[in-house]
Design an enzyme around this catalytic site. Sequence first.
Site, PDB file in Angstrom:
ATOM      1  N   ASP A  82       0.848  -1.191   0.000  1.00  0.00           N
ATOM      2  CA  ASP A  82       0.000   0.000   0.000  1.00  0.00           C
ATOM      3  C   ASP A  82       0.895   1.257   0.000  1.00  0.00           C
ATOM      4  O   ASP A  82       1.795   1.368   0.849  1.00  0.00           O
ATOM      5  CB  ASP A  82      -0.863  -0.060   1.270  1.00  0.00           C
ATOM      6  CG  ASP A  82      -1.978   0.954   1.291  1.00  0.00           C
ATOM      7  OD1 ASP A  82      -2.411   1.382   0.208  1.00  0.00           O
ATOM      8  OD2 ASP A  82      -2.438   1.301   2.407  1.00  0.00           O
ATOM      9  N   HIS A  83       0.668   2.166  -0.930  1.00  0.00           N
ATOM     10  CA  HIS A  83       1.406   3.444  -0.972  1.00  0.00           C
ATOM     11  C   HIS A  83       2.924   3.290  -1.012  1.00  0.00           C
ATOM     12  O   HIS A  83       3.638   3.912  -0.218  1.00  0.00           O
ATOM     13  CB  HIS A  83       1.030   4.340   0.224  1.00  0.00           C
ATOM     14  CG  HIS A  83      -0.381   4.812   0.186  1.00  0.00           C
ATOM     15  ND1 HIS A  83      -0.829   5.792  -0.669  1.00  0.00           N
ATOM     16  CD2 HIS A  83      -1.467   4.410   0.890  1.00  0.00           C
ATOM     17  CE1 HIS A  83      -2.120   5.976  -0.496  1.00  0.00           C
ATOM     18  NE2 HIS A  83      -2.547   5.152   0.451  1.00  0.00           N
ATOM     19  N   ASP A 104       2.982   4.945  -5.416  1.00  0.00           N
ATOM     20  CA  ASP A 104       2.245   6.183  -5.173  1.00  0.00           C
ATOM     21  C   ASP A 104       3.136   7.381  -5.476  1.00  0.00           C
ATOM     22  O   ASP A 104       3.820   7.909  -4.608  1.00  0.00           O
ATOM     23  CB  ASP A 104       1.738   6.232  -3.728  1.00  0.00           C
ATOM     24  CG  ASP A 104       0.873   7.462  -3.494  1.00  0.00           C
ATOM     25  OD1 ASP A 104       0.772   8.300  -4.419  1.00  0.00           O
ATOM     26  OD2 ASP A 104       0.306   7.600  -2.395  1.00  0.00           O
ATOM     27  N   HIS A 180      -7.746   9.881   3.795  1.00  0.00           N
ATOM     28  CA  HIS A 180      -7.271   8.915   4.785  1.00  0.00           C
ATOM     29  C   HIS A 180      -7.607   9.352   6.216  1.00  0.00           C
ATOM     30  O   HIS A 180      -7.738  10.535   6.489  1.00  0.00           O
ATOM     31  CB  HIS A 180      -5.757   8.738   4.647  1.00  0.00           C
ATOM     32  CG  HIS A 180      -5.357   8.078   3.369  1.00  0.00           C
ATOM     33  ND1 HIS A 180      -4.720   8.730   2.347  1.00  0.00           N
ATOM     34  CD2 HIS A 180      -5.528   6.799   2.949  1.00  0.00           C
ATOM     35  CE1 HIS A 180      -4.504   7.887   1.351  1.00  0.00           C
ATOM     36  NE2 HIS A 180      -4.993   6.703   1.673  1.00  0.00           N
ATOM     37  N   GLY A 181      -7.729   8.369   7.097  1.00  0.00           N
ATOM     38  CA  GLY A 181      -7.906   8.657   8.514  1.00  0.00           C
ATOM     39  C   GLY A 181      -9.361   8.599   8.954  1.00  0.00           C
ATOM     40  O   GLY A 181     -10.254   8.247   8.174  1.00  0.00           O
ATOM     41  N   ASN A 256     -10.195   0.470  -0.253  1.00  0.00           N
ATOM     42  CA  ASN A 256      -9.192   0.376   0.819  1.00  0.00           C
ATOM     43  C   ASN A 256      -9.765   0.769   2.176  1.00  0.00           C
ATOM     44  O   ASN A 256     -10.336   1.858   2.317  1.00  0.00           O
ATOM     45  CB  ASN A 256      -8.044   1.339   0.520  1.00  0.00           C
ATOM     46  CG  ASN A 256      -7.129   0.828  -0.555  1.00  0.00           C
ATOM     47  OD1 ASN A 256      -7.465  -0.102  -1.287  1.00  0.00           O
ATOM     48  ND2 ASN A 256      -5.961   1.440  -0.660  1.00  0.00           N
ATOM     49  N   ASP A 258      -8.632   0.838   6.263  1.00  0.00           N
ATOM     50  CA  ASP A 258      -7.665   0.669   7.341  1.00  0.00           C
ATOM     51  C   ASP A 258      -8.225   1.242   8.651  1.00  0.00           C
ATOM     52  O   ASP A 258      -8.351   0.545   9.662  1.00  0.00           O
ATOM     53  CB  ASP A 258      -6.339   1.366   6.976  1.00  0.00           C
ATOM     54  CG  ASP A 258      -5.266   1.148   8.028  1.00  0.00           C
ATOM     55  OD1 ASP A 258      -5.496   0.351   8.959  1.00  0.00           O
ATOM     56  OD2 ASP A 258      -4.186   1.758   7.932  1.00  0.00           O
ATOM     57  N   SER A 259      -8.604   2.530   8.609  1.00  0.00           N
ATOM     58  CA  SER A 259      -9.019   3.205   9.843  1.00  0.00           C
ATOM     59  C   SER A 259     -10.137   2.474  10.578  1.00  0.00           C
ATOM     60  O   SER A 259     -10.128   2.383  11.815  1.00  0.00           O
ATOM     61  CB  SER A 259      -9.470   4.639   9.536  1.00  0.00           C
ATOM     62  OG  SER A 259      -8.393   5.370   9.007  1.00  0.00           O
TER      63      SER A 259
HETATM   64  P1  13P Z   1      -8.883   4.765   5.526  1.00  0.00           P
HETATM   65  O1  13P Z   1      -7.996   5.620   6.393  1.00  0.00           O
HETATM   66  O2  13P Z   1     -10.125   5.502   5.150  1.00  0.00           O
HETATM   67  O3  13P Z   1      -9.177   3.462   6.153  1.00  0.00           O
HETATM   68  O4  13P Z   1      -8.091   4.485   4.154  1.00  0.00           O
HETATM   69  C1  13P Z   1      -7.150   3.455   4.091  1.00  0.00           C
HETATM   70  C2  13P Z   1      -6.365   3.485   2.837  1.00  0.00           C
HETATM   71  O5  13P Z   1      -6.672   4.143   1.867  1.00  0.00           O
HETATM   72  C3  13P Z   1      -5.177   2.629   2.783  1.00  0.00           C
HETATM   73  O6  13P Z   1      -4.444   2.836   1.617  1.00  0.00           O
HETATM   74  O1  G3H Z   2      -3.428   4.722   3.590  1.00  0.00           O
HETATM   75  C1  G3H Z   2      -2.664   4.171   4.350  1.00  0.00           C
HETATM   76  C2  G3H Z   2      -2.963   3.317   5.494  1.00  0.00           C
HETATM   77  O2  G3H Z   2      -3.971   3.827   6.287  1.00  0.00           O
HETATM   78  C3  G3H Z   2      -1.708   2.944   6.201  1.00  0.00           C
HETATM   79  O3  G3H Z   2      -1.339   3.810   7.211  1.00  0.00           O
HETATM   80  O4  G3H Z   2       1.121   4.247   6.891  1.00  0.00           O
HETATM   81  O5  G3H Z   2       0.031   4.523   9.138  1.00  0.00           O
HETATM   82  O6  G3H Z   2       0.381   2.234   8.183  1.00  0.00           O
HETATM   83  P1  G3H Z   2       0.134   3.701   7.886  1.00  0.00           P
HETATM   84 ZN    ZN Z   3      -4.519   4.841   0.873  1.00  0.00          ZN
END
Ligand code: 13P
Ligand code: G3H
Ligand code: ZN
Length: 311
Positions: A82-83, A104, A180-181, A256, A258-259
């Site tokens: 990711d990224h 990215d 994000h977040g 995607n 994560d949060s």
């Molecule tokens: P969220 O912070 O909305 O979960 O996005 C996660 C994300 O895009 C990871 O690449």
């Molecule tokens: O978009 C990215 C993810 O939320 C990953 O976050 O770099 O803090 O692991 P992180």
């Molecule tokens: Zn992302």
Amino acid sequence: MPLVTTTDMFKKAYDGGYAVGAFNINNMEFIQAITEACDELKSPVILQCSQGAIKYAQFPYLVNMVKAATEATSIPIALHLDHGASFEICKECIDNGFTSVMIDASSKPYEENIELSKKVADYAHSKGAVVEAELGTLSGVEDDVNVADDAAQYTNPDQVEDFMKRTGVDSLAIAIGTSHGAFKFKPGQDPKLRLDILEEVVRRLPGFPIVLHGSSAVPQKFVGIINENGGAMKDAIGIPDEQLRAAAKSAVCKINIDSDLRLGMTAGIRQHFAEHPEHFDPRQYLGDGRAYVKEIVHDKVINVLGSDGKA
Ligand code: 13P
Ligand code: G3H
Ligand code: ZN
């Protein structure tokens, strides 16, 4: 089954009008929660690691725990970076067994984004892996990417055909108002995605898989549990489920998240300690966090992605 790339997953998702969840992993509990939920629902899944997650958990642990999940389940699982911020990290992931990487370079000038994305695509394809690139920038904070709100910009649909032709990447992340977040919108703001930009991109790239980052919904149930048990997550607001569902039905093949999983893990642990302040066995509180993460993935697969029964 062995780890797979996203090629087949995306083709089926595009044709079937659903999306595959790309969930971030940092440790064993996340891997188990996500893959158990998807296995129960017979859903394909993408497990993705940020560079921060790789630094935290290290390659051998992450890759082998994900391989363990492929043995413990019977669903297609892809392992994705990711990224990725450089050619070097993308190459390192591919060399360590990742089946997919994201380069990215979205915050770089257009021509530099093309040059770097093409370099990664050429290497990945020579090794049987696939590549996601990004056009347009999302606001928000991750360990290795930090884009201020005013520097974020929507994807320009006029660029997508040229970008795809010149890079040869396999999927494209676009910016249509996600971020994000856990604090994506201010209270009172209209949490609306620019689905018109998505439509315009689809018109120019028919049949091509699109990716949405920053797609956590920030479920208020878990924000509430965190806040009731000593947390401080006032005004955490995410993307409404129905807007993600609309995107999943269109060309968005990867969403995607994560949060939301972080919220679930934190809610489980906070609630555990509020109820059992005397506990000090990590299996007890991590087990509660894992159970909430699994509950969230279940809900995403059924109510947002529509990928249940598609494995
Ligand atoms: P969220 O912070 O909305 O979960 O996005 C996660 C994300 O895009 C990871 O690449
Ligand atoms: O978009 C990215 C993810 O939320 C990953 O976050 O770099 O803090 O692991 P992180
Ligand atoms: Zn992302």
